[in-house]
Design a protein around this motif. Structure first.
Motif, PDB file in Angstrom:
ATOM      1  N   GLU A 215      36.812  40.844  48.045  1.00  0.00           N
ATOM      2  CA  GLU A 215      36.442  40.990  46.745  1.00  0.00           C
ATOM      3  C   GLU A 215      37.399  42.179  46.127  1.00  0.00           C
ATOM      4  O   GLU A 215      37.787  41.915  44.879  1.00  0.00           O
ATOM      5  CB  GLU A 215      34.960  41.479  46.547  1.00  0.00           C
ATOM      6  CG  GLU A 215      34.515  41.648  45.116  1.00  0.00           C
ATOM      7  CD  GLU A 215      34.563  40.378  44.321  1.00  0.00           C
ATOM      8  OE1 GLU A 215      34.514  40.107  42.991  1.00  0.00           O
ATOM      9  OE2 GLU A 215      34.885  39.031  44.927  1.00  0.00           O
ATOM     10  N   PHE A 216      37.529  43.280  46.857  1.00  0.00           N
ATOM     11  CA  PHE A 216      38.489  44.152  46.271  1.00  0.00           C
ATOM     12  C   PHE A 216      39.707  43.701  45.959  1.00  0.00           C
ATOM     13  O   PHE A 216      40.543  44.220  44.951  1.00  0.00           O
ATOM     14  CB  PHE A 216      38.434  45.510  47.119  1.00  0.00           C
ATOM     15  CG  PHE A 216      39.656  46.271  47.024  1.00  0.00           C
ATOM     16  CD1 PHE A 216      39.955  47.471  46.133  1.00  0.00           C
ATOM     17  CD2 PHE A 216      40.909  46.281  48.023  1.00  0.00           C
ATOM     18  CE1 PHE A 216      40.837  48.172  45.812  1.00  0.00           C
ATOM     19  CE2 PHE A 216      41.669  46.815  47.727  1.00  0.00           C
ATOM     20  CZ  PHE A 216      41.899  47.950  46.731  1.00  0.00           C
ATOM     21  N   LEU A 217      40.335  42.967  47.041  1.00  0.00           N
ATOM     22  CA  LEU A 217      41.563  42.590  46.623  1.00  0.00           C
ATOM     23  C   LEU A 217      41.676  41.422  45.433  1.00  0.00           C
ATOM     24  O   LEU A 217      42.671  41.248  44.657  1.00  0.00           O
ATOM     25  CB  LEU A 217      42.074  41.760  47.984  1.00  0.00           C
ATOM     26  CG  LEU A 217      42.144  42.466  49.108  1.00  0.00           C
ATOM     27  CD1 LEU A 217      42.560  41.715  50.395  1.00  0.00           C
ATOM     28  CD2 LEU A 217      43.661  43.483  48.898  1.00  0.00           C
ATOM     29  N   ARG A 218      40.824  40.812  45.183  1.00  0.00           N
ATOM     30  CA  ARG A 218      40.551  39.792  44.124  1.00  0.00           C
ATOM     31  C   ARG A 218      40.473  40.516  43.007  1.00  0.00           C
ATOM     32  O   ARG A 218      41.262  40.264  41.787  1.00  0.00           O
ATOM     33  CB  ARG A 218      39.432  38.947  44.346  1.00  0.00           C
ATOM     34  CG  ARG A 218      39.288  37.741  43.215  1.00  0.00           C
ATOM     35  CD  ARG A 218      37.975  37.114  43.409  1.00  0.00           C
ATOM     36  NE  ARG A 218      36.808  37.863  42.641  1.00  0.00           N
ATOM     37  CZ  ARG A 218      36.708  38.027  41.446  1.00  0.00           C
ATOM     38  NH1 ARG A 218      37.272  37.637  40.425  1.00  0.00           N
ATOM     39  NH2 ARG A 218      35.547  38.906  41.304  1.00  0.00           N
ATOM     40  N   LEU A 219      40.047  41.465  42.639  1.00  0.00           N
ATOM     41  CA  LEU A 219      39.771  42.375  41.558  1.00  0.00           C
ATOM     42  C   LEU A 219      41.023  43.158  41.147  1.00  0.00           C
ATOM     43  O   LEU A 219      41.328  43.197  39.922  1.00  0.00           O
ATOM     44  CB  LEU A 219      38.563  43.393  41.693  1.00  0.00           C
ATOM     45  CG  LEU A 219      37.185  42.780  41.664  1.00  0.00           C
ATOM     46  CD1 LEU A 219      36.016  43.848  42.081  1.00  0.00           C
ATOM     47  CD2 LEU A 219      36.750  42.023  40.383  1.00  0.00           C
ATOM     48  N   ALA A 220      41.734  43.456  42.297  1.00  0.00           N
ATOM     49  CA  ALA A 220      43.061  44.125  42.215  1.00  0.00           C
ATOM     50  C   ALA A 220      44.040  43.283  41.801  1.00  0.00           C
ATOM     51  O   ALA A 220      45.380  43.675  41.680  1.00  0.00           O
ATOM     52  CB  ALA A 220      43.205  45.098  43.335  1.00  0.00           C
ATOM     53  N   GLY A 221      43.990  41.920  42.088  1.00  0.00           N
ATOM     54  CA  GLY A 221      45.105  41.035  42.010  1.00  0.00           C
ATOM     55  C   GLY A 221      46.073  41.033  43.087  1.00  0.00           C
ATOM     56  O   GLY A 221      47.298  40.745  42.802  1.00  0.00           O
TER      57      GLY A 221
END
Length: 245
Positions: A215-221
């Motif tokens: 989820e962190f990676l998704r939010l960070a693009g």
């Protein structure tokens, strides 16, 4: 949306901060993500029993093939060639790092259908270079006075023992996208964490934290297409977009 449990993730972030403190809380930190606790900080070349003895042949063979071809190395110097060797998977003295924490998290969680605990290495590159006798900042190293073949093959003007941190010119799209940095091993072929334990720390990323990491990676693009900005990164990115499992 499935509820994300962040407790393990925040615990991991706290440990990363503590690790940075143990190596001096530097302004510049480099990160490296690995998918297994069995991975040590030894470059691919020295993992082969005869790797160092074959180093020159590997370099010259690659140089011969790459010059004047689609590799784009017509005007390249020795370091550019070495960076491209690493890029294309030829064994070298180099270890890949990034200044971007999220890139390390991406590689630590890459292709994990049934994940095990992963790890993030945190490096103080300035301190590492000080141990190697280099006072200048990594990105100021003079290629004319610090030639790859002269230094690492002939020991001129010196023969490095401690690995040296290098801030390369981004000679390909992946290196640029990953904010790539390198350490280059010298005479001492042990793992970097054995050679310079005061410069690097390893932090476990527990598998329970992976959902939050994703989820962190998704939010960070930060995704396959961001990290591998070429045709090679398109296929896994599209698979994830459509939800293939």
């Amino acid at each position: 949306m499935k509820r994300i449990e962040w407790r393990e993730w925040t615990g991991f972030l706290n440990e990363v901060a503590e690790a940075a403190g143990k190596i001096g809380s530097p302004e510049i930190l480099w990160y490296r993500g690995v998918t297994s606790g069995n991975h040590t900080l030894r470059p691919t070349l020295v993992r082969f029993a005869n790797g160092v003895t074959k180093e020159r042949e590997l370099f010259e063979r690659f140089n011969q093939i790459a010059r004047g071809s689609e590799f784009g190395l017509v005007e390249a110097d020795e370091w550019d060639i070495l960076f491209q060797m690493q890029h294309f998977g030829v064994p070298t003295r180099l270890l890949d790092w990034s200044e971007v924490f999220g890139i390390a998290v991406f590689f630590a969680t890459l292709a994990s259908r049934e994940p095990n605990d992963s790890h993030i290495y945190v490096l103080n590159p300035r301190r590492l270079n000080e141990k190697a006798g280099k006072e200048t900042l990594l990105d100021d190293f003079d290629r004319k006075d610090f030639r790859y073949r002269s230094v690492f093959w002939e020991g001129k003007p010196f023969k490095p023992t401690v690995p040296i941190a290098l801030d390369p010119v981004h000679s390909n799209s992946r290196l640029a996208a990953q904010t790539g940095r390198f350490t280059v091993h010298g005479v001492d072929l042990r793992a970097l964490e054995e050679i310079a334990p005061d410069c690097v720390q390893r932090v476990k990323l527990p598998k329970e934290a992976f959902p939050a990491a994703y989820e962190f990676l998704r939010l960070a693009g930060i995704n396959e297409l961001r990290v591998f900005p070429d045709v090679g990164g398109a296929a896994p990115f599209i698979r994830s977009l459509v939800g293939l499992v």
